[in-house]
Design a protein around this motif. Structure first.
Motif, mmCIF file in Angstrom:
data_model
loop_
_atom_site.group_PDB
_atom_site.id
_atom_site.type_symbol
_atom_site.label_atom_id
_atom_site.label_comp_id
_atom_site.label_asym_id
_atom_site.label_seq_id
_atom_site.Cartn_x
_atom_site.Cartn_y
_atom_site.Cartn_z
ATOM 1 N N THR A 1 50.947 1.557 21.798
ATOM 2 C CA THR A 1 50.833 2.169 20.482
ATOM 3 C C THR A 1 51.094 3.664 20.577
ATOM 4 O O THR A 1 51.795 4.246 19.747
ATOM 5 N N GLY A 2 50.515 4.259 21.617
ATOM 6 C CA GLY A 2 50.708 5.690 21.800
ATOM 7 C C GLY A 2 52.177 6.018 21.972
ATOM 8 O O GLY A 2 52.695 6.955 21.360
ATOM 9 N N ALA A 3 52.870 5.231 22.779
ATOM 10 C CA ALA A 3 54.286 5.505 23.024
ATOM 11 C C ALA A 3 55.088 5.400 21.730
ATOM 12 O O ALA A 3 55.865 6.300 21.386
ATOM 13 N N ILE A 4 54.860 4.302 21.003
ATOM 14 C CA ILE A 4 55.613 4.121 19.752
ATOM 15 C C ILE A 4 55.283 5.239 18.778
ATOM 16 O O ILE A 4 56.166 5.845 18.147
ATOM 17 N N THR A 5 53.981 5.522 18.663
ATOM 18 C CA THR A 5 53.558 6.558 17.726
ATOM 19 C C THR A 5 54.212 7.886 18.048
ATOM 20 O O THR A 5 54.713 8.585 17.164
ATOM 21 N N SER A 6 54.220 8.225 19.332
ATOM 22 C CA SER A 6 54.729 9.543 19.667
ATOM 23 C C SER A 6 56.220 9.640 19.375
ATOM 24 O O SER A 6 56.684 10.628 18.801
ATOM 25 N N VAL A 7 56.970 8.601 19.721
ATOM 26 C CA VAL A 7 58.416 8.675 19.483
ATOM 27 C C VAL A 7 58.706 8.755 17.983
ATOM 28 O O VAL A 7 59.500 9.597 17.524
ATOM 29 N N ILE A 8 58.050 7.900 17.235
ATOM 30 C CA ILE A 8 58.354 7.872 15.801
ATOM 31 C C ILE A 8 57.915 9.158 15.126
ATOM 32 O O ILE A 8 58.626 9.719 14.277
ATOM 33 N N GLY A 9 56.743 9.649 15.526
ATOM 34 C CA GLY A 9 56.299 10.933 14.972
ATOM 35 C C GLY A 9 57.308 12.028 15.268
ATOM 36 O O GLY A 9 57.697 12.802 14.385
ATOM 37 N N ALA A 10 57.780 12.054 16.512
ATOM 38 C CA ALA A 10 58.722 13.105 16.891
ATOM 39 C C ALA A 10 60.041 12.961 16.129
ATOM 40 O O ALA A 10 60.621 13.938 15.666
ATOM 41 N N LEU A 11 60.497 11.716 15.993
ATOM 42 C CA LEU A 11 61.755 11.498 15.286
ATOM 43 C C LEU A 11 61.671 12.025 13.852
ATOM 44 O O LEU A 11 62.576 12.713 13.363
ATOM 45 N N TYR A 12 60.576 11.710 13.187
ATOM 46 C CA TYR A 12 60.441 12.181 11.816
ATOM 47 C C TYR A 12 60.279 13.694 11.762
ATOM 48 O O TYR A 12 60.747 14.345 10.837
ATOM 49 N N ALA A 13 59.572 14.218 12.765
ATOM 50 C CA ALA A 13 59.380 15.669 12.771
ATOM 51 C C ALA A 13 60.719 16.388 12.873
ATOM 52 O O ALA A 13 60.925 17.438 12.275
ATOM 53 N N VAL A 14 61.649 15.810 13.623
ATOM 54 C CA VAL A 14 62.938 16.472 13.807
ATOM 55 C C VAL A 14 63.695 16.565 12.495
ATOM 56 O O VAL A 14 64.297 17.591 12.181
ATOM 57 N N ILE A 15 63.693 15.501 11.712
ATOM 58 C CA ILE A 15 64.568 15.514 10.543
ATOM 59 C C ILE A 15 63.913 16.113 9.307
ATOM 60 O O ILE A 15 64.547 16.260 8.280
ATOM 61 N N GLU A 16 62.631 16.444 9.399
ATOM 62 C CA GLU A 16 61.924 16.894 8.199
ATOM 63 C C GLU A 16 62.310 18.326 7.842
ATOM 64 O O GLU A 16 62.548 19.147 8.716
ATOM 65 N N LYS A 17 62.373 18.615 6.560
ATOM 66 C CA LYS A 17 62.702 19.991 6.196
ATOM 67 C C LYS A 17 61.572 20.710 5.465
ATOM 68 O O LYS A 17 61.684 21.888 5.156
ATOM 69 N N ASP A 18 60.509 19.983 5.164
ATOM 70 C CA ASP A 18 59.305 20.622 4.643
ATOM 71 C C ASP A 18 58.482 21.022 5.867
ATOM 72 O O ASP A 18 58.140 20.180 6.702
ATOM 73 N N ILE A 19 58.183 22.304 5.975
ATOM 74 C CA ILE A 19 57.618 22.780 7.238
ATOM 75 C C ILE A 19 56.279 22.109 7.526
ATOM 76 O O ILE A 19 55.974 21.718 8.659
ATOM 77 N N LYS A 20 55.444 21.920 6.468
ATOM 78 C CA LYS A 20 54.130 21.340 6.733
ATOM 79 C C LYS A 20 54.229 19.851 7.018
ATOM 80 O O LYS A 20 53.455 19.298 7.801
ATOM 81 N N ARG A 21 55.202 19.210 6.389
ATOM 82 C CA ARG A 21 55.392 17.792 6.692
ATOM 83 C C ARG A 21 55.857 17.618 8.134
ATOM 84 O O ARG A 21 55.433 16.698 8.833
ATOM 85 N N ALA A 22 56.735 18.517 8.548
ATOM 86 C CA ALA A 22 57.212 18.438 9.928
ATOM 87 C C ALA A 22 56.037 18.594 10.891
ATOM 88 O O ALA A 22 55.910 17.862 11.881
ATOM 89 N N LEU A 23 55.156 19.531 10.566
ATOM 90 C CA LEU A 23 53.981 19.723 11.421
ATOM 91 C C LEU A 23 53.093 18.489 11.406
ATOM 92 O O LEU A 23 52.506 18.101 12.419
ATOM 93 N N ALA A 24 52.994 17.880 10.231
ATOM 94 C CA ALA A 24 52.164 16.681 10.132
ATOM 95 C C ALA A 24 52.736 15.570 11.002
ATOM 96 O O ALA A 24 51.996 14.882 11.719
#
Lengths: 682, 315, 505, 227
Positions: A288-311
């Motif tokens: 779960t940790g592995a999947i969570t981390s990859v998916i979180g990172a993937l979304y963080a990369v493409i996000e353009k709202d700064i706080k959403r990216a941080l989230a």
């Protein structure tokens, strides 16, 4: 030496006073100062309290009220684990309280800031009480108070419809999580006959394994929802950006860690995971940790709202924490104590680090919001010249979270990687290969996280300003800088002197390990044959870096002589007129990654062209391109479930036909049905 | 193993200085080989040194849009890369700083260097800088897992991430080519090419916006700063090669601090480095730059190779 | 013995005065003509009722039982649990009425005649409800229950509106039919009683007598009888699928009456079911009636969950929430055990605190916004800070958020559900509660927050509209974290009564 | 079981049959005046049955109950209903379209009677002849009354179902308990009376508001509307 009890009471009283004064002194002079300086003082007390418990071993165990009938009450127990999380809360809330003194000015005249102050204090207090609760009822009450206050913080700017929507997602998801936690506790209650955590500690090890598995699964889903594990994470990127930045700093840095706290309690306190029966718990956590981390990172990369990216980055980091935790459980289940300790230290170190740098980053994002009134990175740029201190501090945060030496993120990621690399000692080759592949996800995460933070920092602070939002941006007030400075210093200190963090964790969790005894010692890990597996001395690295830099400066100076600089325009291929529209944007920066992971993001580009004349399609008047990605989890998981439920309910509610005849018919049918049943039953 | 002493420390620093000093030479040799194989005469193999010195003496043109990030990035880049070089053994079987950091630290320092380089690309407000930065981050985020898996394989085989332990175990290994190491080597080779921005990942000699990655980022630099960047790039290249050489081909590496052993180590290392450099140069003349979105395929090959290596280790 | 007698006769006077007070108020309101004096009389009488109710409950706590009129009236802990909400909600509803009905009067929705009628029936309604928990005679209890229907139908008919008339008609028809079933059940039990012990014909309907003979009852008759009781009183209690009248009646009644209907009257019906549940348990074991209660409880919660999501009318949503909570109480009683009954007792009281609070708030809101449609209500907290905050807190209490009281009782009830081995039912309940939470909170949040659709004068609607809500919200908070000692004793006694054969020990 | 007291059985059987027939008479009438008349007859049959019970048990209170039934149900309630209808502007005197046709509803009523007998078979009567005869009948009345209410569309005609149920209730109580305490019985009577009066008042309101007495008008409060 002050006793823990006194410190505890003082902390509680100060937070409560902060909350009360916020309401009572509404709008008066100094009210703002008092509202946030009181919790800052309380945070200091909390830090002392945790130090007292961790290092002076002055644990606190009190029972406040107890219901005679149902045997539940508000018990308090502060052991090392609680104290560690109290420290987290204290540290972050100290910084954020100082920061809030200035930040709340953002809302003055627009909103009732007294409510914000009240909720802020109660929120911190509830988190504190969550980690000290020693009974099911108290835990759940404070847990939900924490959810509730954070919910109110999320919808603090309720005039905007979007905030209400994210608040709703948040409260529903968190309530769902709480229900799972409740269920988990109830199963434990069934087995132990008590609502007290003391009884859990005593009896849970003796309950049957299958039941323990159920307990763990329920607790994992429950706490996982709060922590934001995939696919239960959907509330997090909505809620954290909606809240005022000081609240999002607290939520991201501390609140989601209370879920980690809960997991630790269940894993290591109520159970002692020391047999291969528990291996699959660890695998579950790890995967779960592995999947969570990859998916979180993937979304963080493409996000353009700064706080959403941080989230999204918080989701990623929770994944890293869970990876460490999972490894620790796996190691422990094979009785590889030293490695279990290593992984646990890694996980907890990352918990501490994430609290530090994520609060720093959210405060930074809040500062940008304060100065520019936008969260959209596409509208920022060039802030490094307008807000030099903020940008420096934000850069520290970005470096830390990207896991770069000499900052703290590197240490915990290093430790986690070392635990991953130590899997060769597990006597099970399937597991070893599995974990090896999990480490792939971890490494990908690290790479993507760096990309995300290069983007966040680069696009928002560097190059030209992209909109008029940034035109009038100025540096934020000093209190906000102090708040960020505290965490930045902590990030540096934990990065250069990991001795601090590791000693803290080993004493808090009461684990024996050969760890650095002095601040300048190296962290040393041994392999199975006793030789040096890996070692790290960040302090030495810093010294080396500094001397290399000095030496190279000297060399360049000697060879190249003094520097003469000419300031000129950026090279524009001779065309001239290079302006901010030609810069790379957040979206274009992440375009390659979006394209590579297109199976996941499902990017869609819609291009609208307008021509001067339809006959000539080369002379374009305007081109407008919109690039959208789809949220796989909401589309594939949540929407179908929700719409199926609604469909079913739509059928059920139709029994209310409005005809009294049908109502009477229901009664008749119920009666006859029951009578026939009785008649037919023997 | 080695005992920390003044002599070993000095030897360690010297081997790093050797690495730093000779790294432009490797670049020069590779360019020469490339030119020759393309039927060109090419510049002198010492040309990179001339370039660096020349650049250091030149004026700097700084964009008016830049900030302190732009000015400090080359320094941080250079310092980080040079520090990383300190941890990598060259002709000795150890690095005296092995106790202060391991191969993961080396990667961390490279990442630090890259982080600032990429930021500097974004800082100049030029359209090229962003392009380069974006592509660079994309590549690096994919290379990271490949590299980590390679390290995983290696560290499984030798039981360490500490480079000194790695190299000494490798040097002491009886059967040198195990299947898992072979696969790791393939992976490592791809990574070295990718990390140093060679063909088919990136063309170090181009200034065409369609193909630029690294060059696009540093397009705005001139003078001393450009010199630092160029040099750092060479150091990084040689450091990675040294890492590869000493882990996969550790023959002749000096395990003791005698003059003969060290001399032999140095010569053997130079030979091996040159050989690999020549191989890379030849490859470069043979392949064209790949389309950007085909590059992940290559990285996937590296990852797959490492994975197979891991599986082989356990079987 | 003698002391007990004195003590019991001493307290039995309170039963009489308790019942006498609303009747006196009825007479006085009829005599007094002025609006102000009618309001004062009602407020004072309900306050007196509250005081007497508290004294009576205290007496029950210390004496265990209080009887009057040769056993015609009988109050034990179970009765006290129902009595307490009646007196409390009666008082706050009277307070709230002054503002609410007064405002309707000032706005011209009702005339003076209707105002007088309202207060007359209000007092009469209180009287009929008070009669339910103090009756020992089950026939009298039935009559009182039927009387509550009739009086409340008249109260709903106060407004001459299409919807109100429709609701009143449905309520009258469905509840009357339901109660006639209940009468069948009562008669069956009486028959079983006379069959079991042929003597004491006159008091054969007394619950205490029935209880003492329960073990001799014929099992078949008991089963059939309990089904009639369950369907009959279940209709009145709003248990699904007999609940259909409830959303209409509760939403169309004048707000203070809605509060009484939802918060109190439903409890009375549940109380009646519990009385027979005890007898049935004594006669044939608790399994039969428990299972039925659990099934109906879960179905009620489920149907409420399905319906709340689609509601557009604020008060209708609250009415469905009452169906849910009655389902929870039925479920709790079905699961039994000390914890289950404790939970049920607390839940009855908690619901009686939270639901009137919500009705009051929604009444004030709809007066301000001049609509009950949730779509048109936005930004209550901006327009009316105090009411909005109370509305929000009440709503959070209703959906079972800590630190409010309903969380505590639901926590206990779910513990009991798992403890009694009802895993599937308990899991379903949990699932439905989540759904209800989501939809209810969604509606609530959209009403309380946001920006009002049109410019509106800011400000709450007077102190008398806010004070009753504050009283209730404070109670909800206190009971959410701490259960006072007397209440615990009461709950323990109720548990003894329900679980161990009916008579307090 | 062979009945021991044959003539009594006959009386009981015949009287219950009469009562059933009277009930069916109510069920099949569509017009308001018709069923009101039929209801009177049914009530008379009921009071006759009550008198039989009183005679057989020898409890004088039941005679009072019989008399009360006759007075209240056969006289007062029809009067009240007539008065209500006379005040109405528009009187739906005929049930134009019940949900189920009259023929079919008669058959369904017969099935309900069978159901009532089926359900009551397991009740131990302890050789109580009255109970044996009247218990299924009273349950039948309950079911049939309920069914009538379900079936009718006009509010005024739904009352008939309610009244049948009340008759069933009365018969049931009398047969089963041989006279519950009189106070309760009077209370029940008063309740019924008040209930009818209130429903009458309600119907006046309904007809004033909607111009007729169709229940169809009362379908505004519902939850099955499309969103």
């Amino acid at each position: 030496m002050v006793s823990s009890l006194t410190l505890f009471q003082a902390t509680i009283i100060l937070y409560s006073m902060g909350a009360l004064l916020a309401l009572l002194l509404r709008g008066r002079k100094y009210s703002n100062l008092l509202t946030y300086l009181l919790p800052a003082a309380a945070s200091l007390f909390a830090i002392v309290l945790s130090a007292n418990v961790i290092f002076a071993k002055d644990a606190l165990h009190i029972s406040i009220t107890r219901d005679a009938l149902a045997q539940f009450g508000f018990d308090v127990f502060i052991d090392g684990i609680s104290a560690f999380f109290i420290l987290l809360i204290g540290l972050v809330s100290l910084a954020v309280s100082l920061y809030s003194v200035g930040y709340t000015k953002e809302y003055e005249g627009r909103k009732d800031t007294s409510i914000l102050g009240f909720l802020f204090n109660i929120f911190i207090l509830s988190m504190l009480l969550v980690v000290v609760s020693n009974s099911v009822f108290a835990f759940l009450v404070f847990w939900e108070v924490m959810s509730l206050t954070s919910f109110f913080l999320v919808i603090y700017e309720h005039e905007q419809e979007a905030n209400l929507k994210s608040g709703m997602t948040y409260i529903v998801m968190t309530h769902l999580g709480t229900t799972f936690i409740l269920a988990s506790f109830l199963v434990m209650y069934l087995q132990t006959g008590s609502f007290s955590f003391d009884a859990f500690r005593q009896y849970v090890p003796f309950i049957p394994l299958q039941v323990k598995d159920i307990v763990f699964i329920l607790a994992f889903i429950g706490f996982g929802t709060k922590a934001g594990i995939v696919p239960l994470h959907i509330w997090l990127p909505q809620a954290h950006p909606s809240a005022p930045s000081n609240a999002s700093a607290l939520m991201s840095a501390v609140m989601i860690k209370t879920a980690i706290y809960g997991l630790i309690r269940v894993l290591f306190d109520f159970n002692s995971v020391g047999s291969p029966d528990y291996t699959w718990w660890g695998i579950l956590l790890l995967s779960t940790g592995a999947i969570t981390s990859v998916i979180g990172a993937l979304y963080a990369v493409i996000e353009k709202d700064i706080k959403r990216a941080l989230a999204f980055s918080s989701i990623e980091n929770i994944g890293i924490i869970l990876t460490g935790l999972g490894l620790s459980v796996i190691f422990a289940s094979f009785n590889l104590t030293a490695l279990a300790v290593l992984a646990l230290v890694a996980s907890m170190y990352h918990t501490l680090n994430h609290a530090v740098f994520k609060s720093l980053l959210f405060m930074g994002a809040g500062s940008i919001l304060y100065a520019t009134h936008t969260k959209n990175m596409e509208a920022m740029g060039g802030l490094v010249r307008k807000m030099p201190w903020t940008s420096l501090l934000f850069l520290v945060g970005a470096l830390s979270i990207s896991g770069l030496p000499p900052f703290n993120g590197f240490i915990s990621e290093w430790l986690t990687m070392q635990s991953l690399l130590s899997t060769s000692q597990i006597p099970d080759s399937t597991l070893q290969i599995t974990i090896a592949f999990a480490s792939l996800a971890f490494a990908l995460t690290a790479g993507l996280a760096a990309a995300a933070f290069v983007k966040i920092f680069g696009i928002s602070f560097l190059s030209r300003g992209r909109s008029e939002h940034v035109l009038h941006a100025v540096e934020v007030p000093r209190s906000m800088l102090i708040g960020k400075g505290v965490t930045a210093l902590a990030a540096l200190a934990l990065g250069v002197l990991p001795f601090i963090g590791i000693n803290l964790i080993t004493s808090a969790f009461n684990i024996q390990s050969a760890q650095p005894a002095s601040p300048f010692d190296t962290i040393t890990l041994q392999n199975a044959s006793g030789s040096n597996f890996a070692s790290l001395s960040p302090f030495t690295v810093v010294v080396l870096l500094a001397s290399v830099a000095a030496a190279s400066y000297g060399f360049v100076r000697v060879v190249g002589g003094p520097t003469r600089q000419v300031v000129y325009e950026t090279w524009d291929c001779g065309f001239g007129g290079l302006d901010e529209r030609m810069e790379y944007t957040a979206t274009s920066f992440s375009q390659p990654i979006r394209k590579i992971f297109k199976a996941f993001f499902r990017p869609r580009n819609s291009i609208q062209r307008e021509f001067y004349a339809d006959s000539n399609q080369y002379k374009r008047k305007t081109i407008r391109m919109e690039s959208t990605t789809r949220s796989l989890f909401e589309e594939r998981l949540y929407t179908p479930v929700v719409s199926a439920t609604i469909f079913l309910f739509d059928k059920i509610r139709r029994i209310q036909t409005g005809k009294v005849n049908s109502y009477l018919l229901y009664i008749l049918i119920t009666l006859v049905l029951l009578l026939v049943l009785v008649r037919l039953s023997p | 193993m080695f005992e920390p002493s003044f002599a070993t420390l000095a030897a360690g620093i010297i081997q790093t200085l050797v690495l730093i000093a000779f790294s432009p030479l490797l670049t020069g040799v590779m360019r020469k080989v490339k030119a020759r194989s393309q039927k060109r005469i090419g510049a002198s193999i010492l040309q990179p040194y001339y370039d660096i010195v020349k650049l250091m003496r030149k004026d700097e043109v700084i964009s008016d849009q830049t900030s302190w990030i732009f000015k400090s990035a080359p320094w941080i880049n250079f310092a980080a890369v040079a520090t990383a070089a300190l941890f990598v053994p060259v002709m000795l079987a150890y690095s005296p700083f092995g106790l202060a950091g391991d191969v993961l630290l080396v990667i961390g320092l490279f990442s630090l260097a890259r982080f600032f380089t990429v930021l500097s690309g974004l800082d100049s407000a030029s359209a090229f800088g962003g392009l380069g930065s974006s592509r660079e981050m994309m590549l690096s985020s994919l290379i990271e897992p490949a590299l980590f898996l390679t390290i995983f394989t290696v560290s499984l085989t030798f039981g360490a991430t500490n480079i000194t332990t790695l190299v000494s175990s490798a040097a002491g290994l009886q059967q040198l080519v195990t299947p898992s190491l072979l696969f790791a080597l393939i992976s490592m080779f791809v990574i070295v090419i990718a990390e140093t921005g060679r063909l088919p990942f990136d063309n170090p000699a181009t200034h065409l916006e369609l193909t630029m990655v690294h060059e696009a980022m540093v397009l705005e630099y001139s003078g001393k700063l450009l010199a630092l960047i160029e040099w750092a790039q060479s150091i990084k290249h040689l450091t990675l090669l040294a890492l590869m050489i000493n882990i996969f081909f550790p023959w002749g590496v000096a395990t003791s601090l005698s003059a003969a052993a060290v001399g032999e180590g140095l010569l053997v290392f130079a030979a091996k480095a040159l050989a690999i450099g020549v191989i890379i140069a030849f490859i470069e003349t043979r392949v064209a730059k790949w389309r950007l979105f085909r590059i992940p395929d290559l990285i996937a090959i590296a990852i797959a190779s490492s994975m197979v290596g891991i599986v082989f280790f356990y079987i | 013995m003698i002391q007990e007698l004195i003590a019991s006769t001493g307290f039995s006077i309170i039963i009489v005065t308790l019942l006498f007070t609303p009747l006196a108020a009825l007479v006085l309101t009829t005599l007094a003509g002025k609006k102000r004096s009618i309001e004062t009389i009602t407020a004072v009488s309900t306050f007196l009722i509250l005081i007497q109710g508290i004294i009576l409950v205290a007496a029950v706590i210390s004496e265990k039982t209080v009887t009057a009129f040769n056993g015609l009236f009988y109050v034990d802990a179970l009765g006290a649990v129902v009595l307490l909400p009646i007196t409390l909600v009666g008082f706050v509803a009277a307070l709230y009425s002054i503002n609410y009905i007064g405002r309707q009067y000032n706005n011209g929705f009702i005339d003076h005649k209707q105002l007088v009628r309202y207060y007359q029936k209000f007092n009469l309604f209180i009287f009929t409800m008070l009669l339910v928990p103090v009756s020992n005679n089950l026939g009298l209890m039935w009559v009182a229950m039927e009387a509550t229907t009739l009086v409340s139908v008249l109260l709903i008919m106060l407004y001459v509106k299409e919807d109100a008339i429709e609701a009143a008609w449905k309520y009258l028809i469905v509840a009357t039919v339901g109660l006639s079933f209940a009468f069948f059940g009562i008669t069956f039990f009486y028959y079983a009683n006379t069959n079991a012990a042929a003597s004491d014909l006159g008091e054969g309907l007394n619950w205490t007598i029935m209880l003492s003979n329960a073990e001799l009852f014929d099992p078949t008759i008991v089963k059939i009888a309990f089904i009639f009781i369950l369907v009959g009183y279940g209709t009145k209690a709003g248990l699904a699928p007999m609940h259909t009248w409830l959303p209409d009646a509760h939403s169309e009644a004048p707000t203070p009456v809605s509060a009484l209907l939802s918060g109190v009257l439903l409890n009375c019906a549940i109380y009646a079911i519990v009385r027979f549940h005890i007898i049935s348990s004594n006669a044939i074991g608790s399994l039969f009636s428990s299972q039925l209660l659990i099934i109906l409880g879960v179905v009620s919660i489920g149907i409420a969950a399905a319906s709340i999501y689609f509601q557009r009318d604020m008060k209708r949503m609250l009415a469905y929430s009452s169906v849910e909570h009655m389902g929870i109480v039925a479920f709790a009683i079905g699961t039994g055990g000390l914890i289950g009954i404790y939970g049920a007792v607390l839940h009855i009281i908690n619901h009686a605190i939270a639901k009137p609070l919500m009705f009051f708030a929604s009444g004030t809101v709809s007066q301000k916004f001049e609509t009950k449609a949730m779509l048109h209500i936005k930004g209550v907290i901006t327009v009316m800070p105090a009411t909005g905050a109370l509305f929000l807190l009440g709503g959070l209490a209703i959906v079972g958020m800590p630190p409010f009281n309903i969380f505590l009782s639901e926590f206990l009830i779910l513990s009991s559900g798992f403890n009694s081995g009802q895993f599937i039912a308990s899991s379903l309940v949990i699932l439905f509660l989540i759904v209800i939470f989501a939809s209810f909170t969604g509606h609530l949040v959209r009403m309380v927050f946001g920006t009002p659709r049109k410019a509106m004068k800011k400000g709450d609607l007077g102190n008398l509209a806010v004070i009753p809500m504050i009283i209730l919200v404070v109670l909800a908070l206190i009971l959410g974290v701490y259960v006072p000692e007397p209440l615990q004793i009461l709950a323990r006694d109720v548990s003894t009564i329900i679980n161990q054969g009916g008579l307090p020990k | 079981m062979i009945p021991t007291d044959a003539p009594q059985i006959d009386i009981l059987t015949i009287s219950s049959a009469v009562l059933m027939i009277a009930t069916f008479g109510v069920v099949v009438r569509r017009g308001f005046m018709d069923w009101l008349r039929a209801y009177r007859y049914q009530t008379m049959a009921l009071s006759g049955v009550t008198a039989i019970i009183a005679y057989m048990t020898g409890i004088w209170e039941i005679y009072i109950a019989a008399a009360l039934t006759l007075i209240i149900k056969a006289v007062v309630i029809p009067r009240v209903l007539l008065r209500v209808t006379s005040q109405l502007k528009f009187v739906a005197r005929y049930e134009l379209n019940p949900y189920i046709s009259v023929r079919l509803s008669a058959i369904i009523s017969a099935l309900l009677v069978a159901l009532a007998y089926f359900l009551t078979q397991q009740v131990p009567f302890r050789s109580d002849q009255i109970l044996r005869a009247y218990l299924p009948v009273s349950l039948s009345l309950l079911f049939i009354g309920m069914f009538t209410m379900v079936n009718r569309r006009v509010a005024l005609n739904q009352i008939v179902g309610l009244l049948i149920i009340e008759n069933g209730l009365f018969l049931f109580a009398t047969a089963l308990t041989h006279g519950v305490s009189l106070i309760i019985e009077i209370g029940v009577f008063i309740d019924i009376l008040v209930g009818v009066i209130i429903s009458a008042a309600l119907m006046t309101r309904i007809s004033h508001t909607f111009d007729n007495l169709n229940v169809d008008n009362l379908e505004h409060l519902r939850d099955d509307k499309e969103e």
